[in-house]
Design an enzyme around this catalytic site. Structure first.
Site, short mmCIF file in Angstrom:
data_model
loop_
_atom_site.label_atom_id
_atom_site.label_comp_id
_atom_site.label_asym_id
_atom_site.label_seq_id
_atom_site.Cartn_x
_atom_site.Cartn_y
_atom_site.Cartn_z
N ARG A 37 0.68 -1.04 0.00
CA ARG A 37 0.29 -0.30 0.07
C ARG A 37 1.03 1.40 -0.30
O ARG A 37 0.08 2.31 -0.42
CB ARG A 37 -0.35 -0.21 1.00
CG ARG A 37 -1.85 -0.64 0.88
CD ARG A 37 -3.08 -0.50 2.15
NE ARG A 37 -4.56 -1.59 1.56
CZ ARG A 37 -5.47 -1.49 2.19
NH1 ARG A 37 -5.43 -1.82 3.45
NH2 ARG A 37 -6.60 -2.35 2.25
N LYS A 202 -16.97 -14.34 3.60
CA LYS A 202 -18.55 -13.81 3.63
C LYS A 202 -19.12 -14.02 2.39
O LYS A 202 -18.46 -12.96 1.85
CB LYS A 202 -18.81 -12.75 4.60
CG LYS A 202 -18.24 -13.18 6.33
CD LYS A 202 -19.00 -12.32 6.96
CE LYS A 202 -18.93 -12.75 8.40
NZ LYS A 202 -18.80 -11.65 8.49
N GLY A 360 -8.53 -6.56 0.08
CA GLY A 360 -6.85 -6.74 1.09
C GLY A 360 -6.25 -7.74 1.29
O GLY A 360 -4.89 -8.05 0.98
N GLY A 384 -12.96 -2.51 0.27
CA GLY A 384 -14.16 -2.37 0.19
C GLY A 384 -14.39 -0.97 -0.16
O GLY A 384 -15.20 -1.13 -1.33
#
Ligand code: ADP
Ligand code: MG
Length: 405
Positions: A37, A202, A360, A384
């Protein structure tokens, strides 16, 4: 409308530039375990230095509970930035205030100042807009230009992401520009065959993006923890694997929708079933229709896709011209269960076309497994944020830079 590009801004010499980045890197104590990052915003930082700007670098890091908690200090980030750029770098352990303003006053063109974790100041993430405005106003009084290059946070209404760029002349950095350009290609003009590979923990996290990509995709391959909710929805027993019981109906509706649209949904035909959630857990490969019929019975946990599925997924991926991959295929943090993730990553490197890795953990996984950034068309830094972008949402941190979908 397009983003306001940093390249449109001439003469930054001696100008004070607030550069918002996403340097939310994984840390082991004070050691950065993956600096992807930080490297991602280097082109923008180097450009600003070369232009002779005085650059104030600002980022959040993790979710500190108390201001000043040394475990969340940006010092390690400042140290890494100092290694990567050829310019003086000063770390100021404050988010705003006299120490920061003094460092700005003392700086010369081309100098870099890194301020501390933005989330040490509760005003950064306050839900009350007037409180965020107050912090943004303090920065705005001391800088000339704002450059937004933290793609990972553009979906957040936070003082440095939304309010500050509204108060000063503001531009998108090169990373944000790239991320938006690539994500736009995935939603507007993907070259067929277009394969979407989804994994991770998920289903509920990924549902929006699944729905948004369904009209564009030719194939959707599903692995990772979320696949057990899908297998269950298809009538299979899944042992003690990760399961979101309350998502089964939703998944069934999605499968029906995919079928109607002629999108091919591939789930693994075999699974690596382990005796438990442990790095050195004993395991065996079982067919997806018999996940509870093995040595560990109903206590078995699926931690990776099996070898047959790996090969099948790899074939479909390699025959595609556009591939978007989000979410590891298994618990790649345990080397014994990283095979599926590695196989998918390897297949992506062989694609003739655009390959995008989002998320990520997925980005961390490909780096941890030893792949080079250049093996892929694009590795997104925003988890996100990229998902919300692909869902077609209006992201406040982009909107304030002039962009609309
Ligand atoms: P990303 O950050 O790339 O979007 P996610 O956050 O959705 O990905 O998921 C990443 C996590 O999913 C990893 O920590 C990985 O261990 C976990 N995971 C993958 N497969 C499984 C599985 N079969 N069971 C439990 N967890 C899994
Ligand atoms: Mg994640």
């Amino acid at each position: 409308m397009a983003l306001r590009s940093l390249r449109q801004r001439a003469d930054l010499h001696g100008r004070r530039v607030f550069l918002r980045v996403d340097a939310n890197v994984p840390l082991d104590g004070q050691a950065i375990t993956d600096d992807g990052r930080i490297r991602a915003f280097m082109p923008t930082l180097e450009y600003l230095i070369a232009q002779g700007a005085i650059v104030l670098v600002a980022s959040h890091l993790g979710r500190p509970k108390a201001p000043g908690d040394p475990a969340f200090s940006l010092q390690p980030v400042a140290d890494r930035v100092a290694l990567l750029v050829n310019a003086p770098v000063t770390f100021v352990p404050e988010v705003s205030g006299v120490e920061v303003w003094k460092a700005l006053d003392d700086a010369n063109p081309g100098d870099v100042i890194v301020i501390d974790n933005l989330r040490f100041d509760p005003r950064e993430t306050a839900s009350d807009e007037t409180i965020r405005q107050e912090l943004a106003g303090e920065w705005a009084d001391h800088v000339d230009v704002v450059v937004s290059d933290g793609f990972g946070v553009v979906h957040r209404k936070q003082a440095s992401v939304y309010e500050l760029p509204g108060l000063r002349e503001s531009y998108a950095g090169f990373l944000v520009e790239d991320e938006v350009a690539v994500a736009s290609r995935l939603t507007t003009s993907p070259t067929a065959p277009y394969t979407v590979v989804l994994g991770g923990s998920k289903v509920s996290d990924k549902l929006g993006v699944i729905q948004a990509l369904l009209p564009h995709a030719d194939n959707i391959l599903i692995g990772g923890g979320m696949v057990f909710t899908v297998l269950k929805a298809q009538g299979h027993a899944v042992g003690s694997s990760l399961l979101e019981e309350d998502m089964i109906d939703t998944v069934q509706a999605f499968l029906a929708d995919a079928k109607q649209r002629g999108v091919r949904i591939e789930v693994p035909t075999d699974i690596v079933m382990a005796e438990g959630f442990l790095a050195d857990a004993a395991w065996e490969v079982l067919p997806s229709s018999e996940l509870e019929a093995g040595r560990y019975g109903a206590g078995a946990m699926g931690l990776d896709i099996g070898p047959e599925s790996q090969a099948a997924f790899a074939r479909i991926i390699q025959d595609s011209h556009t591939v978007f991959w989000n979410g590891p295929m298994g618990v790649f943090e345990f080397p014994a269960f990283a095979g599926g993730t590695r196989a998918v990553a390897e297949a992506l490197t062989r694609v003739d076309g655009l390959t995008v890795v989002g998320g990520g953990d997925s980005a961390a996984a490909v780096r941890a497994l030893g792949f080079a950034e250049s093996d892929f068309g694009h590795i997104s830094t925003g988890g996100g944020a990229s998902l919300e972008f692909l869902e077609g949402k209006v992201l406040p941190g982009l909107e304030i830079l002039g962009w609309t979908p």
